[in-house]
Write a protein that holds these residues in place. Structure first.
Motif, PDB file in Angstrom:
ATOM      1  N   ASN A   1      43.549  35.249 -24.152  1.00 49.39           N
ATOM      2  CA  ASN A   1      43.028  36.592 -23.925  1.00 49.39           C
ATOM      3  C   ASN A   1      41.533  36.616 -24.210  1.00 49.39           C
ATOM      4  O   ASN A   1      40.959  35.670 -24.761  1.00 49.39           O
ATOM      5  N   ASN A   2      40.905  37.722 -23.843  1.00 57.14           N
ATOM      6  CA  ASN A   2      39.461  37.843 -24.019  1.00 57.14           C
ATOM      7  C   ASN A   2      39.040  37.807 -25.477  1.00 57.14           C
ATOM      8  O   ASN A   2      37.954  37.323 -25.805  1.00 57.14           O
ATOM      9  N   ASP A   3      39.884  38.325 -26.363  1.00 58.16           N
ATOM     10  CA  ASP A   3      39.543  38.303 -27.781  1.00 58.16           C
ATOM     11  C   ASP A   3      39.427  36.869 -28.289  1.00 58.16           C
ATOM     12  O   ASP A   3      38.552  36.559 -29.109  1.00 58.16           O
ATOM     13  N   GLU A   4      40.303  35.993 -27.816  1.00 56.48           N
ATOM     14  CA  GLU A   4      40.238  34.594 -28.223  1.00 56.48           C
ATOM     15  C   GLU A   4      38.949  33.950 -27.714  1.00 56.48           C
ATOM     16  O   GLU A   4      38.286  33.191 -28.431  1.00 56.48           O
ATOM     17  N   LEU A   5      38.591  34.250 -26.472  1.00 57.68           N
ATOM     18  CA  LEU A   5      37.343  33.740 -25.915  1.00 57.68           C
ATOM     19  C   LEU A   5      36.154  34.222 -26.742  1.00 57.68           C
ATOM     20  O   LEU A   5      35.275  33.430 -27.114  1.00 57.68           O
ATOM     21  N   PHE A   6      36.120  35.506 -27.047  1.00 59.07           N
ATOM     22  CA  PHE A   6      35.010  36.071 -27.805  1.00 59.07           C
ATOM     23  C   PHE A   6      34.915  35.423 -29.188  1.00 59.07           C
ATOM     24  O   PHE A   6      33.813  35.056 -29.645  1.00 59.07           O
ATOM     25  N   ALA A   7      36.052  35.275 -29.853  1.00 62.03           N
ATOM     26  CA  ALA A   7      36.056  34.679 -31.190  1.00 62.03           C
ATOM     27  C   ALA A   7      35.566  33.236 -31.157  1.00 62.03           C
ATOM     28  O   ALA A   7      34.866  32.785 -32.078  1.00 62.03           O
ATOM     29  N   ARG A   8      35.921  32.492 -30.111  1.00 61.92           N
ATOM     30  CA  ARG A   8      35.502  31.096 -29.999  1.00 61.92           C
ATOM     31  C   ARG A   8      33.990  30.976 -29.881  1.00 61.92           C
ATOM     32  O   ARG A   8      33.375  30.064 -30.415  1.00 61.92           O
ATOM     33  N   LEU A   9      33.377  31.937 -29.180  1.00 67.49           N
ATOM     34  CA  LEU A   9      31.931  31.855 -28.942  1.00 67.49           C
ATOM     35  C   LEU A   9      31.108  32.538 -30.034  1.00 67.49           C
ATOM     36  O   LEU A   9      29.914  32.291 -30.145  1.00 67.49           O
ATOM     37  N   ARG A  10      31.745  33.404 -30.809  1.00 68.15           N
ATOM     38  CA  ARG A  10      30.992  34.191 -31.786  1.00 68.15           C
ATOM     39  C   ARG A  10      30.293  33.315 -32.820  1.00 68.15           C
ATOM     40  O   ARG A  10      29.176  33.615 -33.263  1.00 68.15           O
ATOM     41  N   ALA A  11      30.913  32.210 -33.178  1.00 70.58           N
ATOM     42  CA  ALA A  11      30.321  31.318 -34.166  1.00 70.58           C
ATOM     43  C   ALA A  11      29.328  30.338 -33.543  1.00 70.58           C
ATOM     44  O   ALA A  11      28.775  29.485 -34.245  1.00 70.58           O
ATOM     45  N   GLY A  12      29.095  30.466 -32.248  1.00 73.90           N
ATOM     46  CA  GLY A  12      28.214  29.542 -31.544  1.00 73.90           C
ATOM     47  C   GLY A  12      28.997  28.776 -30.495  1.00 73.90           C
ATOM     48  O   GLY A  12      30.165  28.437 -30.702  1.00 73.90           O
ATOM     49  N   ASN A  13      28.365  28.516 -29.373  1.00 76.64           N
ATOM     50  CA  ASN A  13      29.029  27.821 -28.272  1.00 76.64           C
ATOM     51  C   ASN A  13      29.339  26.387 -28.662  1.00 76.64           C
ATOM     52  O   ASN A  13      28.425  25.597 -28.923  1.00 76.64           O
ATOM     53  N   PRO A  14      30.619  25.990 -28.707  1.00 76.93           N
ATOM     54  CA  PRO A  14      30.966  24.621 -29.097  1.00 76.93           C
ATOM     55  C   PRO A  14      30.784  23.597 -27.980  1.00 76.93           C
ATOM     56  O   PRO A  14      31.093  22.422 -28.166  1.00 76.93           O
ATOM     57  N   GLY A  15      30.316  24.037 -26.806  1.00 73.91           N
ATOM     58  CA  GLY A  15      30.070  23.081 -25.731  1.00 73.91           C
ATOM     59  C   GLY A  15      30.549  23.508 -24.360  1.00 73.91           C
ATOM     60  O   GLY A  15      30.605  22.697 -23.436  1.00 73.91           O
ATOM     61  N   TYR A  16      30.878  24.785 -24.185  1.00 72.02           N
ATOM     62  CA  TYR A  16      31.354  25.266 -22.885  1.00 72.02           C
ATOM     63  C   TYR A  16      30.175  25.536 -21.942  1.00 72.02           C
ATOM     64  O   TYR A  16      29.114  26.007 -22.360  1.00 72.02           O
ATOM     65  N   ASP A  17      30.406  25.253 -20.665  1.00 73.27           N
ATOM     66  CA  ASP A  17      29.384  25.462 -19.636  1.00 73.27           C
ATOM     67  C   ASP A  17      29.674  26.661 -18.751  1.00 73.27           C
ATOM     68  O   ASP A  17      28.746  27.340 -18.310  1.00 73.27           O
ATOM     69  N   VAL A  18      30.949  26.933 -18.475  1.00 73.62           N
ATOM     70  CA  VAL A  18      31.350  28.077 -17.651  1.00 73.62           C
ATOM     71  C   VAL A  18      32.569  28.724 -18.295  1.00 73.62           C
ATOM     72  O   VAL A  18      33.496  28.029 -18.735  1.00 73.62           O
ATOM     73  N   ILE A  19      32.571  30.055 -18.354  1.00 74.26           N
ATOM     74  CA  ILE A  19      33.686  30.818 -18.914  1.00 74.26           C
ATOM     75  C   ILE A  19      34.082  31.902 -17.921  1.00 74.26           C
ATOM     76  O   ILE A  19      33.345  32.192 -16.969  1.00 74.26           O
ATOM     77  N   VAL A  20      35.255  32.544 -18.157  1.00 74.11           N
ATOM     78  CA  VAL A  20      35.781  33.521 -17.190  1.00 74.11           C
ATOM     79  C   VAL A  20      36.221  34.803 -17.910  1.00 74.11           C
ATOM     80  O   VAL A  20      37.405  35.140 -17.945  1.00 74.11           O
ATOM     81  N   PRO A  21      35.289  35.549 -18.501  1.00 75.72           N
ATOM     82  CA  PRO A  21      35.658  36.798 -19.171  1.00 75.72           C
ATOM     83  C   PRO A  21      35.955  37.920 -18.183  1.00 75.72           C
ATOM     84  O   PRO A  21      35.484  37.913 -17.044  1.00 75.72           O
TER      85      PRO A  21
END
Length: 355
Positions: free
Chosen positions: A69-89
Motif C-alpha cells: 500500500n501507499n503507506d508502506e511506500l511512504f514509510a520506506r522512503l521517509r528515512a531516505g531513499n534506499p536505492g529506488y529509481d522509479v516508484i508508483v504512488p
C-alpha cells in the motif's frame, strides 16, 4: 493472464532482496550510469514481458520489488531513499511525497512518449503540469458482486455500508481513508469535504454496519468474491474485471451516489541513483505498444490514448474496466488534505475495528 493478485495485495519484500545484487559489479552504459534500475511497484502490475523487453531494448536490467500500500511506500522512503529509481504512488501520495521533499522533478525532454497520454491526464489537480509524475493507470472503486446470489444490481453504497440485507456476505476495504471517503459520498458529501463532523458521522455508520461485514480486506476482494467467500465486495474496477473474465456470474457497478477515483503514477524518488535510466524507463512504459502489452495483462484502465487505440473492442467496451453513466459524473479524485486528517482517519478506523 498471470496469477490473479491485486496490485495492492502482496506485501513488500525485504530491501536487501528488493534491491538485490548490491555487491555485484555492474557495467556502465553510455550515460555513465550502471546498467540497472530498481523499480518499486505494486505486485502483478506490469506486462508479462515488460521488464525483459526494456532490458533487451536498452541493456538495463530492472530489479522490481513490491509494496502492499501507499503507506508502506511512504514509510520506506521517509528515512531516505534506499536505492529506488522509479516508484508508483497513487495520486494523493504524489502530492504527499512531493510536499515532503521525497520526489525529484521530471525532465519532460527525456519523456517524449508523454505525447501518448489522453488529454484529461496531461494536467491534473494533484500535479499541475505533470512536474512530478506521469500516469500509469486509473482506478474506480465500486461494488463487485455475484449475480446469482444478489437480488438485483447493488447500485447504491447502502447495500454494503448501511444494510443488513446481506449480513455476513459483505467485504469492505481495510484502507481507512478510502472507506471514510466512500461513506462521506454515500451520505451526500464530497470525498474531499470530510470535516470532523462528517468523519464522526461516517465512523458511526461503519460501527453500526460492522456486525454485517464478514471481513475488511486488503484489496484481495476479487479473489474472495471469486471463491464464494463473500457475495458483495468494495473493490477496484480492474481487479473485478480480472475475475469477470473467468466467471460470468460476477459483475461490477459504480453506485449511483458516485465514487472515489485513483490514479497510480510513475515518479522518480529524490536521491534516485540512476535518474537517466529512470527517465528512460518511464518513457518506455508510456510507449504505445508497451502500454498495450501492460494493459492486456493487468486489465486496468489506461490513461495512454495511443495504447488504448491498440486494444481490442472487448477491452475498450468492457463496462467493468470503463464504467460510465451519471454515477461517474458524480465521482471525484481524492486530494491530500493534511497530516492531521490522516491521523484523524487512523483514529476513526481504529474505533471501527475495535467496536
Amino acid at each position: 493472464m498471470p496469477d490473479r493478485l491485486s496490485r495492492r495485495a502482496f506485501g513488500g519484500l525485504a530491501v536487501a532482496l528488493a534491491l538485490g545484487g548490491c555487491a555485484r559489479r555492474w557495467p556502465k552504459g553510455a550515460n555513465g550510469e550502471e546498467q540497472r534500475l530498481n523499480f518499486y511497484n505494486w505486485d502483478t502490475y506490469t506486462g508479462e514481458t515488460t521488464l525483459a523487453d526494456f532490458q533487451a531494448a536498452t541493456g538495463v536490467e530492472v530489479n522490481m520489488s513490491h509494496y502492499a500500500n501507499n503507506d508502506e511506500l511512504f514509510a520506506r522512503l521517509r528515512a531516505g531513499n534506499p536505492g529506488y529509481d522509479v516508484i508508483v504512488p497513487s495520486n494523493e501520495f504524489v502530492t504527499r511525497l512531493q510536499i515532503s521533499g521525497m520526489l525529484s522533478p521530471l525532465d519532460h525532454a527525456r519523456i517524449p512518449n508523454r505525447a501518448n497520454l489522453a488529454p484529461e491526464f496531461v494536467n491534473v489537480a494533484y500535479d499541475p503540469g505533470r512536474r512530478w509524475s506521469m500516469p500509469y493507470t486509473w482506478l474506480a472503486l465500486g461494488i463487485g458482486y455475484r449475480k446469482s446470489r444478489v437480488d438485483g444490481v447493488p447500485d447504491s453504497w447502502k447495500w454494503v455500508l448501511d444494510s443488513d440485507r446481506y449480513s455476513g456476505r459483505i467485504g469492505l476495504l481495510a484502507e481507512g481513508d478510502d472507506l471514510i471517503r466512500l461513506g462521506a459520498r454515500y451520505l451526500g458529501h464530497s470525498v474531499n469535504a470530510v470535516t470532523p463532523a462528517v468523519m464522526e458521522e461516517v465512523t458511526q455508520l461503519l460501527i453500526r454496519q460492522k456486525r454485517h461485514v464478514k471481513l475488511f480486506h486488503h484489496d484481495e476482494g476479487q479473489d474472495l468474491l471469486a471463491a464464494g467467500e463473500i457475495d458483495l465486495v468494495v473493490e477496484y474496477n480492474g481487479d473485478i474485471a480480472q475475475v469477470i473474465a473467468e466467471d460470468d456470474d460476477l459483475a461490477f457497478v459504480v453506485p449511483r451516489e458516485g465514487t472515489l477515483f485513483n490514479s497510480d503514477c510513475l515518479c522518480v524518488p529524490a536521491g534516485a541513483p540512476r535518474p537517466d535510466n529512470a527517465h528512460r524507463f518511464i518513457n518506455f512504459l508510456l510507449d504505445a505498444k508497451v502500454g498495450a502489452e501492460i494493459t492486456r495483462t493487468i486489465r486496468y484502465p489506461t490513461p495512454n490514448a495511443a495504447a488504448l487505440a491498440l486494444m481490442p473492442e472487448e477491452y475498450r467496451a468492457n463496462p467493468a474496466i470503463f464504467p460510465s453513466g451519471p454515477a461517474m459524473a458524480r465521482s471525484e479524485y481524492g486530494r491530500f488534505q493534511s497530516i492531521a486528517h490522516i491521523r484523524a482517519v487512523e483514529e476513526a478506523i481504529t474505533r471501527v475495528m475495535a467496536a
